[in-house]
Design an enzyme around this catalytic site. Sequence first.
Site, mmCIF file in Angstrom:
data_model
loop_
_atom_site.group_PDB
_atom_site.id
_atom_site.type_symbol
_atom_site.label_atom_id
_atom_site.label_comp_id
_atom_site.label_asym_id
_atom_site.label_seq_id
_atom_site.Cartn_x
_atom_site.Cartn_y
_atom_site.Cartn_z
ATOM 1 N N HIS A 246 12.249 1.075 7.026
ATOM 2 C CA HIS A 246 11.640 0.637 5.850
ATOM 3 C C HIS A 246 12.015 -0.649 5.345
ATOM 4 C CE1 HIS A 246 11.128 5.423 5.385
ATOM 5 N NE2 HIS A 246 10.606 4.886 6.261
ATOM 6 N N HIS B 181 2.054 5.308 6.446
ATOM 7 C CA HIS B 181 3.520 5.326 6.638
ATOM 8 C C HIS B 181 3.844 4.818 8.257
ATOM 9 C CE1 HIS B 181 7.824 5.638 5.544
ATOM 10 N NE2 HIS B 181 7.771 6.370 6.693
ATOM 11 N N HIS C 184 9.202 6.135 16.672
ATOM 12 C CA HIS C 184 10.251 4.959 16.716
ATOM 13 C C HIS C 184 10.573 4.684 18.106
ATOM 14 C CE1 HIS C 184 10.596 5.051 12.375
ATOM 15 N NE2 HIS C 184 10.896 6.311 12.394
ATOM 16 N N ASP D 260 6.102 1.974 9.273
ATOM 17 C CA ASP D 260 7.378 2.268 10.478
ATOM 18 C C ASP D 260 7.316 1.402 11.635
ATOM 19 O OD1 ASP D 260 8.752 4.160 9.185
ATOM 20 O OD2 ASP D 260 7.784 5.807 10.222
#
Length: 283
Positions: A80, A237, A264, A241
């Site tokens: 973030h 969001h 991720h 990321d």
Amino acid sequence: MGNKRKTIMKEVKYEGIGLHKGQNIKLRLLPAESKSGIIFRRVDVEKDNEIELKLENVFNPTRGTNIINKKGVAVYTIEHFLSALYVYGITDIFVEIDGNEMPIGDGSAFPFIELVDIAGIKEYNEDAEVIEILEPVYIAEEDKYIVGLPHGDYKITYAVNYNHSYLKSQLVEFEINKETFKNDIARARTFGFDYELEYLKSNNLALGGTLENAIVVTNDGVLNPEGLRFEDEFVRHKVLDLVGDLKILNKTIKGHIIAIKAGHALDMKFAKKLSNIIGGDTK
């Protein structure tokens, strides 16, 4: 976004809870000389406490982006914060923290956006490095995909699809620049499902997680009393990321990135692919 190297104008401080360990973390951002790169410094560790932001220092990117140095000193959950650095074009900065993870704030990137706004931006004469996608690049794992295509600026198209009664599929597309990021992406919060909470807590994860810093999804809505900030906050969001994860390369990106159900771990594999294929060329 100008393509000069940048740092912050002045030192700034922030304090908050870390998501996974639940400890109070003090953060201090300091200006750095041009070509210093992005250096995390663990001030609670006496020696070998610096971790450079680079791809080879990433480890275990399952529930967040984490970096570690050769002596085993690590910083967790930096994505973030990195997304804010990306949209401000910050290439050189010292990041001091007194624990092993970044403060989670409200679960979005907005506290870091505000912090950088307070710090101000200093531009250097040297050009920032650019990765320009000139031909298609892609990576796929089962039903997860990331594709990079040529584009004059930086655009992200992102689709999520969950086998869930409330959160099903969402799709967004954004040009990634400071204004769009601040207005449409930065406030989107991290999220998790109610059935995951017990597992996470029993594994000493999400100990700092509350309805103040994460969205908790139930079978028919969210637990958060104030509801959602955007109808499609979840996929926004994921864009946040991805912007943060690709900042691991510390280069300006020119290309259209299309992500489907990524996360991720896949983001990092794509970053490696970009780095290998493009070779980190400067334009």
